[in-house]
Design an enzyme around this catalytic site. Structure first.
Site, short mmCIF file in Angstrom:
data_model
loop_
_atom_site.label_atom_id
_atom_site.label_comp_id
_atom_site.label_asym_id
_atom_site.label_seq_id
_atom_site.Cartn_x
_atom_site.Cartn_y
_atom_site.Cartn_z
N ARG A 131 -0.25 -36.55 -16.28
CA ARG A 131 -0.85 -37.87 -15.52
C ARG A 131 0.51 -38.49 -16.36
O ARG A 131 0.64 -39.08 -17.25
CB ARG A 131 -1.88 -37.96 -15.62
CG ARG A 131 -2.38 -39.58 -15.86
CD ARG A 131 -2.90 -39.21 -14.32
NE ARG A 131 -3.58 -40.70 -13.77
CZ ARG A 131 -4.77 -41.71 -14.28
NH1 ARG A 131 -5.36 -39.92 -14.11
NH2 ARG A 131 -4.96 -42.43 -13.92
N ARG A 141 -1.23 -38.77 -8.40
CA ARG A 141 -1.09 -38.37 -9.56
C ARG A 141 -1.86 -36.62 -9.44
O ARG A 141 -1.53 -36.36 -9.23
CB ARG A 141 -2.37 -39.42 -10.66
CG ARG A 141 -3.99 -38.85 -10.06
CD ARG A 141 -4.59 -40.19 -9.05
NE ARG A 141 -4.67 -41.28 -9.34
CZ ARG A 141 -5.43 -41.72 -10.22
NH1 ARG A 141 -6.39 -41.71 -10.27
NH2 ARG A 141 -5.52 -43.12 -9.57
N ASP A 157 -6.45 -36.46 -11.83
CA ASP A 157 -8.10 -37.73 -12.56
C ASP A 157 -9.21 -37.08 -13.10
O ASP A 157 -9.54 -36.22 -12.45
CB ASP A 157 -7.97 -38.80 -11.45
CG ASP A 157 -9.24 -39.83 -11.48
OD1 ASP A 157 -8.52 -40.62 -13.07
OD2 ASP A 157 -9.05 -40.18 -10.50
N ASP A 198 -12.96 -38.64 -14.22
CA ASP A 198 -13.64 -39.56 -14.22
C ASP A 198 -14.62 -39.08 -14.16
O ASP A 198 -15.65 -37.84 -14.34
CB ASP A 198 -13.54 -40.14 -12.50
CG ASP A 198 -12.90 -41.14 -12.46
OD1 ASP A 198 -11.57 -41.29 -13.73
OD2 ASP A 198 -12.43 -41.62 -11.75
N1 LIG Z 1 -16.76 -43.91 -16.60
C1 LIG Z 1 -15.23 -42.74 -16.63
N2 LIG Z 1 -14.17 -42.38 -16.75
C2 LIG Z 1 -13.08 -42.52 -16.40
N3 LIG Z 1 -12.29 -43.43 -17.33
C3 LIG Z 1 -12.92 -44.71 -17.38
C4 LIG Z 1 -14.81 -44.49 -17.06
N4 LIG Z 1 -14.75 -45.86 -17.21
C5 LIG Z 1 -13.88 -46.92 -17.80
N5 LIG Z 1 -13.12 -46.02 -17.46
C6 LIG Z 1 -11.26 -46.46 -18.46
O1 LIG Z 1 -10.84 -46.10 -16.61
C7 LIG Z 1 -9.58 -46.04 -17.87
C8 LIG Z 1 -8.81 -44.29 -16.46
O2 LIG Z 1 -8.75 -44.74 -15.30
P1 LIG Z 1 -8.42 -43.55 -14.13
O3 LIG Z 1 -7.27 -44.23 -13.04
O4 LIG Z 1 -9.74 -43.06 -13.47
O5 LIG Z 1 -7.51 -42.01 -14.89
C9 LIG Z 1 -9.43 -45.45 -18.86
O6 LIG Z 1 -8.67 -46.00 -19.55
C10 LIG Z 1 -10.76 -45.12 -19.21
O7 LIG Z 1 -11.38 -45.50 -20.68
N1 LIG Z 2 -9.02 -39.67 -1.35
C1 LIG Z 2 -9.78 -40.38 -2.93
N2 LIG Z 2 -8.08 -41.41 -3.08
C2 LIG Z 2 -8.86 -41.15 -4.09
C3 LIG Z 2 -8.64 -41.43 -5.59
C4 LIG Z 2 -9.65 -39.55 -5.22
O1 LIG Z 2 -9.51 -39.19 -6.25
N3 LIG Z 2 -9.62 -39.96 -3.69
N4 LIG Z 2 -8.69 -41.81 -6.81
C5 LIG Z 2 -8.52 -42.90 -6.71
C6 LIG Z 2 -7.97 -43.80 -8.51
O2 LIG Z 2 -8.99 -43.55 -8.70
P1 LIG Z 2 -9.00 -44.66 -10.25
O3 LIG Z 2 -9.35 -43.09 -11.10
O4 LIG Z 2 -7.23 -44.52 -10.66
O5 LIG Z 2 -9.57 -45.79 -10.31
P2 LIG Z 2 -10.88 -45.75 -10.62
O6 LIG Z 2 -11.12 -46.97 -11.50
O7 LIG Z 2 -11.40 -46.82 -9.75
O8 LIG Z 2 -11.63 -44.08 -10.42
C7 LIG Z 2 -7.83 -43.60 -5.68
N5 LIG Z 2 -7.75 -43.51 -4.80
#
Ligand SMILES: Nc1ncnc2c1ncn2[C@@H]1O[C@H](COP(=O)(O)O)[C@@H](O)[C@H]1O
Ligand SMILES: Nc1nc2c(c(=O)[nH]1)N=C(COP(=O)(O)OP(=O)(O)O)CN2
Length: 177
Positions: free
Chosen positions: A93, A102, A105, A107
C-alpha cells in the site's frame, strides 16, 4: 508479527473490518491479508463475507473488490489499527491521493459496541453507514450488529443505500474458518 503483552485483553472482543483492493491480483491480496490477520497473535478470524466488485467512489479508477470480516480480538483498538496499517504496507500500500487506488485497504468498522473518537482512530468508521460496498458484505456476516452511533442494525442501515453498483463475485456463504 510480534505483539507486546500490554496490547492484549484477557477476554476477546468482537471487531468488524472492511477490506478493499483495486490494484494487482485483488482477490489474492484480500485472501492473503486475511490469512496474515488470522496468523497474528491475539486475532481469530471468525467469519468472512463473500467478495463483491464495486464501482469506485472517489477519483476515476478501476473497480474495487470489497468484503468484510469479523474478528475475535484480544488487541485494544489502537493496537488493532496498528496491525491493520502494518498489513496494508506489507501488501504494497502506497498513500497518494485521497480515495486513490490501492493494493489493500483495511478499515476498522466496529469494535464491540464502543465509540472511539481520537485524532487517528474513529469507531465506528465514520463513513461506513453510507457505503454500500461496506454494508452489503457486512450484512451478510453481521446483520444484527448494532451500529452504536445510530443505534441501528446493519441490515436496517443497508435499506438506505443504493446497492446497484455492488455485484457478487465469489460467494463465501457457509465459510467456516
Ligand atoms: N476506523 C478506522 N479505520 C482505519 N483507519 C482509520 C480509522 N479511523 C481513522 N483512521 C485513520 O485513517 C488513516 C487510514 O486511512 P485509509 O485511507 O482508510 O487507509 C489512518 O491514518 C488511520 O489513523
Ligand atoms: N468502491 C469502493 N470505493 C472506494 C473504496 C472502496 O473500498 N470501494 N475505498 C475508498 C478509500 O477510502 P479510504 O479508506 O481511503 O478513506 P476513508 O477514510 O474514507 O475510508 C474510496 N472509494
Amino acid at each position: 508479527m510480534s505483539t507486546k503483552l500490554w496490547r492484549l485483553h484477557s477476554v476477546s472482543k468482537r471487531s468488524a473490518i472492511a477490506l478493499g483492493s483495486n490494484m494487482g491480483d485483488t482477490q489474492e491480496i484480500l485472501e492473503a491479508s486475511l490469512e496474515t490477520l488470522a496468523q497474528t497473535p491475539g486475532i481469530i478470524l471468525e467469519a468472512k463475507s463473500s467478495w463483491y466488485t464495486t464501482k469506485a467512489i472517489g477519483p476515476p479508477q478501476p473497480d474495487y473488490l470489497n468484503g468484510c470480516a469479523i474478528l475475535k480480538v484480544q488487541l485494544f483498538p489502537q493496537a488493532l489499527l496498528e496491525t491493520l496499517l502494518t498489513i496494508e504496507q506489507k501488501f504494497g500500500r502506497v498513500r497518494q491521493e485521497r480515495w486513490g487506488p490501492r493494493t489493500l485497504d483495511l478499515d476498522l468498522l466496529l469494535y464491540d459496541d464502543i465509540i472511539v473518537d481520537q485524532p487517528n482512530l474513529q469507531i465506528p468508521h465514520p463513513r461506513m453507514s453510507e457505503r454500500a460496498f461496506v454494508l452489503v458484505p457486512l450484512a451478510e456476516i453481521a446483520p444484527d450488529w448494532i451500529e452504536p452511533v445510530s443505534q441501528r442494525v446493519i441490515q436496517d442501515l443497508l435499506q438506505d443505500v443504493d446497492t446497484c453498483d455492488v455485484h457478487l463475485v465469489k460467494s463465501n456463504k457457509n465459510y467456516h474458518p
